[in-house]
Write an enzyme that holds these catalytic residues in place. Structure first.
Site, short mmCIF file in Angstrom:
data_model
loop_
_atom_site.label_atom_id
_atom_site.label_comp_id
_atom_site.label_asym_id
_atom_site.label_seq_id
_atom_site.Cartn_x
_atom_site.Cartn_y
_atom_site.Cartn_z
N THR A 254 -5.97 8.82 -5.15
CA THR A 254 -6.12 8.30 -3.61
C THR A 254 -4.94 9.40 -2.74
OG1 THR A 254 -6.27 6.03 -3.60
CG2 THR A 254 -5.25 6.93 -1.50
N GLU B 81 0.78 -1.29 -0.09
CA GLU B 81 0.03 -0.21 0.05
C GLU B 81 0.69 1.15 -0.01
OE1 GLU B 81 -4.00 0.13 0.21
OE2 GLU B 81 -2.93 -1.18 -1.12
#
Length: 311
Positions: free
Chosen positions: A185, A132
């Site tokens: 994001t 991530e």
């Protein structure tokens, strides 16, 4: 020991409105698939990626799947292993549904399976968090933990990492709509205030505690009134067309609560059954069509299994 495996890993809804970076749950669909093989030539190689429109890197050091697998092999002392990876994206990239998380988790679950499940699912979470970090610059666990462990998950602490599986009502269902607009994001995260008022923090703590309590007691009313975000949603909702109109529609149709999935643009409603969830997704997609925005929808109970071997 087997020499090949095919794995599916699920999409996830992170934050769950009030639980920024600490709450998330897995769904049955969409998700990603990885086919992994042990080969004689040392090193980790990505041989094929489908469903990404050429957007994802084949370089093993830059792809979240292969990079996480390399970290895993280093940890177990098998850096000499030869592995090939096929990644089949079955979900939209940048949707707010944990796209990078699903890929990374599928890869880690696959390599762990090939090496005899040396680590538990919970022990795989830190490796997925590194993936991530590579994908979006921040190694949060609210996507990867539920994707790996299934169900509803609370990240109580990051230092040290403390991940807790939560109970949830058996009938709890998610209605998810992905408006096909771009909300990166990193951009969505940069919009968030670094400092908050104490009175807002107190509201948020109360709502997180209320949501967890509602999940434990299957109290849908408590779950619903706890799904309020005074910190992040007011900022991120600006990036999502028709957000407040969609929320009103969902609540009018019987949603327990409504919010942004991850950093968006996907939105979700929690419902008491799949029939209500389908009515909500139909209505939200119809609303988006009135402003010429295409969308995808998914209806799913909470996925209690996490990743699974397909062959």
């Amino acid at each position: 020991m087997r020499d090949s495996v095919k794995v599916f890993a699920p999409a996830t809804v992170a934050n769950v409105v009030c639980g920024f970076d600490v709450l998330g749950f897995a769904v049955n669909a969409p998700g990603d698939e990885v086919i992994m093989r042990l080969v004689d030539e040392p090193g980790v190689k990505i041989t094929k990626i489908t469903g990404d429109d050429g957007r994802l890197p084949l370089d093993p050091a830059k792809n979240t799947v292969s990079a996480s697998v390399q970290d895993y092999l280093k940890h177990i002392g098998r850096e000499d292993a030869g592995i090939t990876i096929e990644l089949h994206k079955k979900m939209p990239i940048g949707s707010g549904l944990g796209s990078s998380s699903a890929s990374t988790v599928a890869g880690l679950f696959a390599v762990n399976t090939l090496f005899g499940n040396l680590l538990s699912r919970k022990e795989l979470v830190p490796f997925a968090m590194k993936g991530e970090e590579l994908a979006c610059g921040y190694g949060h666990a609210d996507n990867v933990a539920p994707a790996l462990m299934g169900g509803f998950v609370l990240v109580r602490s990051y230092e040290p990492l403390d991940v807790i599986s939560l109970p949830f009502p058996e009938d709890l269902c998610a209605a998810i709509v992905y408006p096909e607009v771009d909300v990166p994001t990193k951009d969505a995260r940069q919009m968030i205030r670094s400092k908050v008022f104490l009175k807002d923090a107190v509201k948020q703590w109360g709502n997180v505690a209320g949501l967890v309590s509602g999940l434990y007691t299957s109290d849908y009313d408590l779950i619903g009134r706890s799904m309020v975000d005074v910190l992040v949603e007011p900022v991120r909702s600006i990036l999502i067309p028709e957000f407040y109109a969609m929320r009103q529609l969902a609540m009018d149709l019987g949603a327990v609560g409504f919010g942004i999935s991850g950093s968006g643009p996907s939105v979700f409603a929690l419902t008491r059954n799949q029939e209500t969830a389908r009515k909500i997704t139909d209505a939200l997609q119809a609303r988006l069509k009135t402003v010429q925005i295409n969308s995808l929808s998914f209806v799913s109970p909470v996925n209690a299994k996490g990743p699974v071997v397909l062959d």
